[in-house]
Design an enzyme around this catalytic site. Structure first.
Site, PDB file in Angstrom:
ATOM      1  N   HIS A  98       7.655  35.142   7.462  1.00 61.52           N
ATOM      2  CA  HIS A  98       6.446  35.180   6.710  1.00 61.52           C
ATOM      3  C   HIS A  98       6.080  36.222   5.638  1.00 61.52           C
ATOM      4  CE1 HIS A  98       3.095  32.378   5.262  1.00 61.52           C
ATOM      5  NE2 HIS A  98       2.972  31.927   6.477  1.00 61.52           N
ATOM      6  N   ASP A 131       6.343  31.973   1.734  1.00 67.71           N
ATOM      7  CA  ASP A 131       5.428  31.061   2.627  1.00 67.71           C
ATOM      8  C   ASP A 131       6.269  29.641   2.508  1.00 67.71           C
ATOM      9  OD1 ASP A 131       5.350  30.086  -0.146  1.00 67.71           O
ATOM     10  OD2 ASP A 131       3.437  30.731  -0.602  1.00 67.71           O
TER      11      ASP A 131
END
Length: 524
Positions: free
Chosen positions: A190, A194
């Site tokens: 992350h 995304d």
């Protein structure tokens, strides 16, 4: 420009100075730092996306395709340069680090070099035990992506600091040939990445493979900075420099009020959040996959159109059906006298807020460019046992709420508040994240719908995408359930569901809940 001590970074000092001058290294933005903090504090492991192509590619084709993708998107080559390298992990968890705010963020830079074995997880010895289980399950399932593979993937920890690989990995799933693949899993921690990043990756992989007209020569290198830096685009500026993420003034009191409701009056399970490296001692991830065929998906869309006036996406339908299914299941919502509410947390991409400039939008196709909207709901409104008359009106209600929130750019408010100067100046963000999560009971649902991606086979283009799936275990975020949704017109919709044994009781009970959910999706 402030200097960085060589002992504080995994990148050679002289090379780092050159990278800064070339636009290939800079300080992290505040949004980027929020996602890095999840890794620093061991509150999150990864999200993943499964992608299936219609034909195999060779190792040489994959290497060249990845090289071309990375040169166009340097975010894929980035790592975070931690303070106190190589003792950073203990430092970030220390009272010394928590003792004061840290408004000056760490640097990010591209890697000095990247080989294929720095990306392909199959070849990395530190992951050999999990990879052996993944490949065994893939073989035993006749080449299918299963809930067990998804569960095994949730256990992977991808370093955010390199030094030999980026903040993502690629799992290659072999079928007929040991060194040719058409099924892959993209795994990311992350950092500057995304859900939409992972989907863009598979579309770019398809396109770059189609651009290869002759079999490339053998090479292990995807990228070498000294050789390739003039071909590499600059790292994009932090997203908050391009999009105004400041929340309205009223957001702060509203946020405090909703926080009070969540903490005092929302239903909570018996599962308690811990750091990810401690979770195995007290709980276990459980997973399931629901597949909706293209014809079934079209039937769902037809029903939505027939029952909801105006434009309605599938997200509120998935949302309401889920909570109705959980309520009907009867083994989760057992509220006391003062537990009246539950909540839904919906990540929402904000690339649409970028300037109408194709070059700018291209720069941010990769990155952590996602906010969220969340809604607190009465548990009782999902009780449809007596009557289904309120089912479609409830979907219409949440469709309007979600649409209004996106129209008003509310998906930026939560992140926007945390990156404001007065917050960064007076609050240690890492400590605040830990205080909000560790030791707190799980409740509510994370619903990530990354979208519908229509595919078509074009004359002269060998490769096309056949299937996509997206999912994540929510880590130390306080949600009890995570639903990851991705759809194509070729294979339909995949819903990847993750929870823990302390929430649902067992793998078998999660499967029971998911069976109720799928039945409701198909026959609302």
């Amino acid at each position: 420009m402030d200097k960085i001590s060589e002992k504080h970074t995994p990148i050679q000092h002289e090379c780092l100075e050159k990278m800064i001058q070339n636009g290939h290294a800079r300080r992290m933005g505040s949004v980027e730092d929020l996602y890095a903090a999840l890794n620093r504090q061991k509150l999150y492991r990864n999200f993943s996306a499964f992608g299936e192509l219609n034909d195999y590619c060779t190792k040489e084709q994959l290497t060249l395709a990845l090289r071309n993708i990375c040169l166009k998107n340097p975010t894929l080559l980035h790592i975070v340069l931690p303070t106190r390298w190589p003792d950073h992990e203990n430092y970030y968890l220390s009272s010394e680090y928590y003792s004061q705010p840290r408004p000056k963020h760490d640097y990010v830079s591209v890697l000095q070099e990247l080989k294929l074995d720095g990306v392909v997880l199959n070849e990395q010895p530190e992951y050999s035990a999990i990879m052996k289980q993944i490949l065994t399950e893939f073989k035993n399932s006749n080449g299918s992506y299963t809930a067990k593979i998804f569960k095994l993937t949730t256990a992977l920890t991808i370093p955010y600091f390199g030094p030999s690989g980026p903040t993502w990995r690629l799992i290659c799933l072999p079928e007929e040939y040991p060194d040719k693949w058409k099924k892959f899993i993209f795994v990311s921690n992350h950092c500057m990445s995304d859900g939409r990043t992972s989907i863009h990756f598979f579309h770019d992989l398809r396109d770059e493979l189609n651009n290869i007209k002759t079999e490339p020569g053998k090479t292990d290198y995807i990228f070498q900075y000294e050789r390739d830096y003039q071909l590499l685009r600059k790292l994009p500026e932090p997203i908050e420099n391009v999009i105004d993420l400041r929340p309205p003034y009223l957001f702060i009191p509203k946020s405090l009020l909703s926080g009070f409701i969540y903490n005092r009056l929302s239903f909570a399970s018996k599962a308690i959040c811990t750091r990810m490296d401690e979770m195995e001692k007290s709980d276990e991830v459980v997973t399931e996959i629901i597949t909706i065929s293209p014809s079934e998906l079209q039937a769902i869309r037809t029903k939505i159109k027939a029952n909801i006036q105006g434009k309605c996406t599938i997200t509120p339908f998935l949302h309401v059906c889920w909570f109705v299914a959980v309520h009907k299941w009867g083994k989760y919502f057992k509220p006391s006298n003062f537990e009246w509410f539950t909540d839904i947390f919906i990540p929402a991409d904000f690339r649409s807020l970028l300037p109408e400039d194709e070059e700018v939008r291209q720069m941010y196709r990769y990155g952590a460019n996602v906010g969220f909207v969340d809604f607190t709901s009465w548990i009782s409104e999902f009780n449809m046992n007596d009557s289904k008359e309120k089912f479609w009106p409830l979907i219409a209600h949440y469709n309007e709420m979600i649409s209004e929130a996106i129209r008003d750019k509310k998906q930026t408010n939560g992140l926007g508040l945390n990156i404001q100067g007065f917050v960064q100046k007076y609050i240690n963000i890492d400590k605040a994240m830990c205080d909000r999560a560790i030791g707190k009971a799980r409740g509510g649902t994370l619903l990530s719908n990354v979208g519908m991606f229509n595919q078509s086979e074009e004359i002269g283009r060998r490769y096309s995408i056949r299937d996509l799936a997206f999912g994540q275990f929510q880590g130390s975020w306080r949600q009890a359930f995570s639903l990851g949704v991705c759809s194509t017109n070729v294979k339909g919709m995949n819903i990847l569901i993750a929870s823990t044994k302390n929430v649902v009781g067992s793998q078998e009970l999660l499967e029971e809940l998911c069976s109720i959910y799928k039945a409701l999706l198909l026959s609302p």
